[in-house]
Scaffold this motif. Sequence first.
Motif, PDB file in Angstrom:
ATOM      1  N   ALA A   1       0.832  -1.207   0.000  1.00 25.00           N
ATOM      2  CA  ALA A   1       0.000   0.000   0.000  1.00 25.00           C
ATOM      3  C   ALA A   1       0.868   1.259   0.000  1.00 25.00           C
ATOM      4  O   ALA A   1       0.568   2.225  -0.707  1.00 25.00           O
ATOM      5  CB  ALA A   1      -0.922   0.001   1.205  1.00 25.00           C
ATOM      6  N   GLU A   2       1.939   1.267   0.776  1.00 29.63           N
ATOM      7  CA  GLU A   2       2.839   2.427   0.806  1.00 29.63           C
ATOM      8  C   GLU A   2       3.525   2.595  -0.539  1.00 29.63           C
ATOM      9  O   GLU A   2       3.718   3.714  -1.008  1.00 29.63           O
ATOM     10  CB  GLU A   2       3.876   2.266   1.910  1.00 29.63           C
ATOM     11  CG  GLU A   2       3.295   2.361   3.304  1.00 29.63           C
ATOM     12  CD  GLU A   2       4.290   1.943   4.367  1.00 29.63           C
ATOM     13  OE1 GLU A   2       5.219   1.169   4.054  1.00 29.63           O
ATOM     14  OE2 GLU A   2       4.136   2.378   5.506  1.00 29.63           O
ATOM     15  N   TYR A   3       3.897   1.487  -1.154  1.00 25.67           N
ATOM     16  CA  TYR A   3       4.540   1.549  -2.462  1.00 25.67           C
ATOM     17  C   TYR A   3       3.568   2.127  -3.493  1.00 25.67           C
ATOM     18  O   TYR A   3       3.953   2.971  -4.314  1.00 25.67           O
ATOM     19  CB  TYR A   3       4.990   0.149  -2.882  1.00 25.67           C
ATOM     20  CG  TYR A   3       5.773   0.120  -4.157  1.00 25.67           C
ATOM     21  CD1 TYR A   3       7.095   0.553  -4.188  1.00 25.67           C
ATOM     22  CD2 TYR A   3       5.197  -0.310  -5.347  1.00 25.67           C
ATOM     23  CE1 TYR A   3       7.819   0.542  -5.364  1.00 25.67           C
ATOM     24  CE2 TYR A   3       5.910  -0.323  -6.519  1.00 25.67           C
ATOM     25  CZ  TYR A   3       7.226   0.096  -6.522  1.00 25.67           C
ATOM     26  OH  TYR A   3       7.939   0.104  -7.683  1.00 25.67           O
ATOM     27  N   ALA A   4       2.313   1.700  -3.452  1.00 21.91           N
ATOM     28  CA  ALA A   4       1.307   2.202  -4.392  1.00 21.91           C
ATOM     29  C   ALA A   4       1.075   3.692  -4.182  1.00 21.91           C
ATOM     30  O   ALA A   4       0.989   4.456  -5.155  1.00 21.91           O
ATOM     31  CB  ALA A   4       0.002   1.423  -4.219  1.00 21.91           C
ATOM     32  N   MET A   5       0.969   4.131  -2.950  1.00 28.37           N
ATOM     33  CA  MET A   5       0.754   5.556  -2.674  1.00 28.37           C
ATOM     34  C   MET A   5       1.963   6.377  -3.115  1.00 28.37           C
ATOM     35  O   MET A   5       1.814   7.474  -3.648  1.00 28.37           O
ATOM     36  CB  MET A   5       0.471   5.782  -1.183  1.00 28.37           C
ATOM     37  CG  MET A   5      -0.870   5.232  -0.735  1.00 28.37           C
ATOM     38  SD  MET A   5      -2.258   5.880  -1.656  1.00 28.37           S
ATOM     39  CE  MET A   5      -2.216   7.586  -1.162  1.00 28.37           C
TER      40      MET A   5
END
Length: 70
Positions: free
Chosen positions: A29-33
Amino acid sequence: MKIWQRTWIGRRVRAALRRGRREAGMTTAEYAMGTIAAAAFAVVLYKVVTSDTVSSAIAATIGKALDAPF
């Protein structure tokens, strides 16, 4: 163990280093954001650079540089 490692700050540094090792890297999720934020920044930067004002300023600067006497 070194003398500074026995102090309060030494214990805090060691604890922070242990926590840092456990939480290394980004989750999905952090990578996507992060990817979305980078893409949004790229779009904004593209819009700014291709605007008439900035384009004419860049062209004027390049023109002055090319017309400079050597």
